[in-house]
Design a protein around this motif. Sequence first.
Motif, PDB file in Angstrom:
ATOM      1  N   UNK A 187       0.820  -1.210   0.000  1.00  0.00           N
ATOM      2  CA  UNK A 187       0.000   0.000   0.000  1.00  0.00           C
ATOM      3  C   UNK A 187       0.854   1.261   0.000  1.00  0.00           C
ATOM      4  N   UNK A 188       1.883   1.289   0.840  1.00  0.00           N
ATOM      5  CA  UNK A 188       2.692   2.507   0.940  1.00  0.00           C
ATOM      6  C   UNK A 188       3.593   2.694  -0.280  1.00  0.00           C
ATOM      7  N   UNK A 189       4.150   1.618  -0.798  1.00  0.00           N
ATOM      8  CA  UNK A 189       5.006   1.729  -1.986  1.00  0.00           C
ATOM      9  C   UNK A 189       4.178   2.129  -3.196  1.00  0.00           C
ATOM     10  N   UNK A 190       3.028   1.509  -3.348  1.00  0.00           N
ATOM     11  CA  UNK A 190       2.151   1.836  -4.477  1.00  0.00           C
ATOM     12  C   UNK A 190       1.701   3.291  -4.413  1.00  0.00           C
ATOM     13  N   UNK A 191       1.380   3.776  -3.223  1.00  0.00           N
ATOM     14  CA  UNK A 191       0.942   5.157  -3.061  1.00  0.00           C
ATOM     15  C   UNK A 191       2.035   6.119  -3.502  1.00  0.00           C
ATOM     16  N   UNK A 192       3.283   5.839  -3.140  1.00  0.00           N
ATOM     17  CA  UNK A 192       4.405   6.686  -3.537  1.00  0.00           C
ATOM     18  C   UNK A 192       4.562   6.710  -5.049  1.00  0.00           C
ATOM     19  N   UNK A 193       4.530   5.552  -5.680  1.00  0.00           N
ATOM     20  CA  UNK A 193       4.749   5.472  -7.123  1.00  0.00           C
ATOM     21  C   UNK A 193       3.596   6.110  -7.895  1.00  0.00           C
ATOM     22  N   UNK A 194       2.371   5.813  -7.507  1.00  0.00           N
ATOM     23  CA  UNK A 194       1.218   6.258  -8.283  1.00  0.00           C
ATOM     24  C   UNK A 194       0.900   7.730  -8.091  1.00  0.00           C
ATOM     25  N   UNK A 195       1.380   8.357  -7.021  1.00  0.00           N
ATOM     26  CA  UNK A 195       1.077   9.768  -6.778  1.00  0.00           C
ATOM     27  C   UNK A 195       2.052  10.700  -7.480  1.00  0.00           C
ATOM     28  N   UNK A 196       3.041  10.145  -8.164  1.00  0.00           N
ATOM     29  CA  UNK A 196       3.978  10.967  -8.907  1.00  0.00           C
ATOM     30  C   UNK A 196       3.406  11.410 -10.240  1.00  0.00           C
ATOM     31  N   UNK A 197       4.103  12.312 -10.930  1.00  0.00           N
ATOM     32  CA  UNK A 197       3.651  12.750 -12.261  1.00  0.00           C
ATOM     33  C   UNK A 197       3.736  11.609 -13.265  1.00  0.00           C
ATOM     34  N   UNK A 198       2.739  11.508 -14.129  1.00  0.00           N
ATOM     35  CA  UNK A 198       2.665  10.468 -15.170  1.00  0.00           C
ATOM     36  C   UNK A 198       3.133   9.109 -14.646  1.00  0.00           C
ATOM     37  N   UNK A 199       2.385   8.517 -13.714  1.00  0.00           N
ATOM     38  CA  UNK A 199       2.833   7.267 -13.089  1.00  0.00           C
ATOM     39  C   UNK A 199       2.795   6.051 -13.995  1.00  0.00           C
ATOM     40  N   UNK A 200       2.206   6.193 -15.195  1.00  0.00           N
ATOM     41  CA  UNK A 200       2.159   5.045 -16.104  1.00  0.00           C
ATOM     42  C   UNK A 200       3.266   5.075 -17.156  1.00  0.00           C
ATOM     43  N   UNK A 201       4.244   5.984 -16.997  1.00  0.00           N
ATOM     44  CA  UNK A 201       5.364   6.051 -17.932  1.00  0.00           C
ATOM     45  C   UNK A 201       6.418   5.006 -17.562  1.00  0.00           C
ATOM     46  N   UNK A 202       7.011   4.382 -18.571  1.00  0.00           N
ATOM     47  CA  UNK A 202       8.185   3.528 -18.385  1.00  0.00           C
ATOM     48  C   UNK A 202       9.362   4.259 -19.021  1.00  0.00           C
ATOM     49  N   UNK A 203      10.279   4.739 -18.204  1.00  0.00           N
ATOM     50  CA  UNK A 203      11.454   5.445 -18.720  1.00  0.00           C
ATOM     51  C   UNK A 203      12.472   4.425 -19.208  1.00  0.00           C
ATOM     52  N   UNK A 204      12.582   4.265 -20.510  1.00  0.00           N
ATOM     53  CA  UNK A 204      13.440   3.227 -21.069  1.00  0.00           C
ATOM     54  C   UNK A 204      14.925   3.406 -20.741  1.00  0.00           C
ATOM     55  N   UNK A 205      15.489   4.624 -20.777  1.00  0.00           N
ATOM     56  CA  UNK A 205      16.907   4.754 -20.410  1.00  0.00           C
ATOM     57  C   UNK A 205      17.177   4.369 -18.957  1.00  0.00           C
ATOM     58  N   UNK A 206      16.261   4.716 -18.058  1.00  0.00           N
ATOM     59  CA  UNK A 206      16.431   4.346 -16.644  1.00  0.00           C
ATOM     60  C   UNK A 206      16.319   2.838 -16.485  1.00  0.00           C
ATOM     61  N   UNK A 207      15.315   2.249 -17.133  1.00  0.00           N
ATOM     62  CA  UNK A 207      15.151   0.800 -17.048  1.00  0.00           C
ATOM     63  C   UNK A 207      16.372   0.084 -17.599  1.00  0.00           C
ATOM     64  N   UNK A 208      16.949   0.590 -18.673  1.00  0.00           N
ATOM     65  CA  UNK A 208      18.140  -0.044 -19.249  1.00  0.00           C
ATOM     66  C   UNK A 208      19.284  -0.088 -18.247  1.00  0.00           C
ATOM     67  N   UNK A 209      19.488   0.983 -17.511  1.00  0.00           N
ATOM     68  CA  UNK A 209      20.574   1.021 -16.525  1.00  0.00           C
ATOM     69  C   UNK A 209      20.287   0.113 -15.338  1.00  0.00           C
ATOM     70  N   UNK A 210      19.026   0.015 -14.942  1.00  0.00           N
ATOM     71  CA  UNK A 210      18.674  -0.882 -13.846  1.00  0.00           C
ATOM     72  C   UNK A 210      18.866  -2.347 -14.260  1.00  0.00           C
ATOM     73  N   UNK A 211      18.515  -2.657 -15.479  1.00  0.00           N
ATOM     74  CA  UNK A 211      18.704  -4.036 -15.957  1.00  0.00           C
ATOM     75  C   UNK A 211      20.180  -4.383 -16.031  1.00  0.00           C
ATOM     76  N   UNK A 212      21.000  -3.415 -16.451  1.00  0.00           N
ATOM     77  CA  UNK A 212      22.448  -3.658 -16.483  1.00  0.00           C
ATOM     78  C   UNK A 212      22.978  -3.897 -15.081  1.00  0.00           C
ATOM     79  N   UNK A 213      22.437  -3.165 -14.096  1.00  0.00           N
ATOM     80  CA  UNK A 213      22.880  -3.329 -12.707  1.00  0.00           C
ATOM     81  C   UNK A 213      22.467  -4.675 -12.131  1.00  0.00           C
ATOM     82  N   UNK A 214      21.426  -5.270 -12.714  1.00  0.00           N
ATOM     83  CA  UNK A 214      20.973  -6.587 -12.256  1.00  0.00           C
ATOM     84  C   UNK A 214      21.542  -7.704 -13.109  1.00  0.00           C
ATOM     85  N   UNK A 215      22.389  -7.337 -14.087  1.00  0.00           N
ATOM     86  CA  UNK A 215      22.975  -8.347 -14.961  1.00  0.00           C
ATOM     87  C   UNK A 215      21.986  -8.946 -15.937  1.00  0.00           C
ATOM     88  N   UNK A 216      20.901  -8.214 -16.236  1.00  0.00           N
ATOM     89  CA  UNK A 216      19.882  -8.723 -17.171  1.00  0.00           C
ATOM     90  C   UNK A 216      20.163  -8.267 -18.587  1.00  0.00           C
TER      91      UNK A 216
END
Length: 330
Positions: free
Chosen positions: A301-330
Amino acid sequence: MAEAARKSYYDILGVPPDADAKEIKDAYRRAARSAHPDLGGSATRFHDVAVAYETLGDPRRRERYDADTGRGRTSATGAAGAPGTGRSPGAAATADRNGAPAPRSSTRTSVEDDEAARSAPNYLPPFSPSSPPAVPLILAGRQLHGSPRQPGMFARLSSEVRARTDGELRTAALLERALLSTYPAARLVNGVRFDDRDGTTAGHVLLAGYRIAVIDSFTASPGNFSWDGRSLRHQGRPVELEVPRTVRVVQDLFPECNVAGWVVIHGAPDNPFAPVIDVPPGFDRASTTLVQVVNAGTAVRTIRSFLSSGPTPNVVQLPVLARLLAAAGS
């Protein structure tokens, strides 16, 4: 009256056309922080900064952009259309409006937040055959990436390591079951090791819109915890936390995002609201300026509230996701 020429990507970041890679990266960090919708900027301006860095931060894309625009100077080419996209000015403007709507209004309700979170993902920045996405679409479309960290045989002999490992497994399953299923744009990356000089790690990172939740977990023996925003205690004994430092590191690595931290403590498997976590009178459990320490019953509940209350919460930032995947070795 003639339409004003579009600003070049160099102008957007505030660097000269001959800036080196470090100057561009440093300028991007400054521009992203000042343009971030959570920090007084706007979604449109932030989107422009992200697209500019996505181009100038990649040597091959930068070379193509320089060739198209005369070494990044504002020109008629820039006014004719977004370089590398093959779109007309009208199409580019429409994409900006559709891809980066206005930041959250202070009057937006929690119901509206929930509706926004349940809407289909919107991938940014826009891509085309001549400007492919930072993440292959087959990966970008997945909500779950990586796996919880698994210690070696001897490390697992430590009770502290076992508690962390078991906690991360339970948190990963909880988030997949209760959050990802109702938040299509959320991307959960497990087992992350960042590329800072200390090799900072995190059990889980959740990305949605322009916000990142950094989450660590552990299982605990019976007994109440107390948390005052600075120190965590279990039955009066201090518990060391890495999350506050991790949040600072991740915020520095991803200045374009608003980063907050959580520690999820798991008690008995049949009681998600154990253990009890006591806080002082007046403590703001919803504050994103503090690390939140929660049990499994309140984590989603608390994590979802933080994420969904931000601006444009349905956006997937591809450059950010790419760096996170690299950090996870994906």
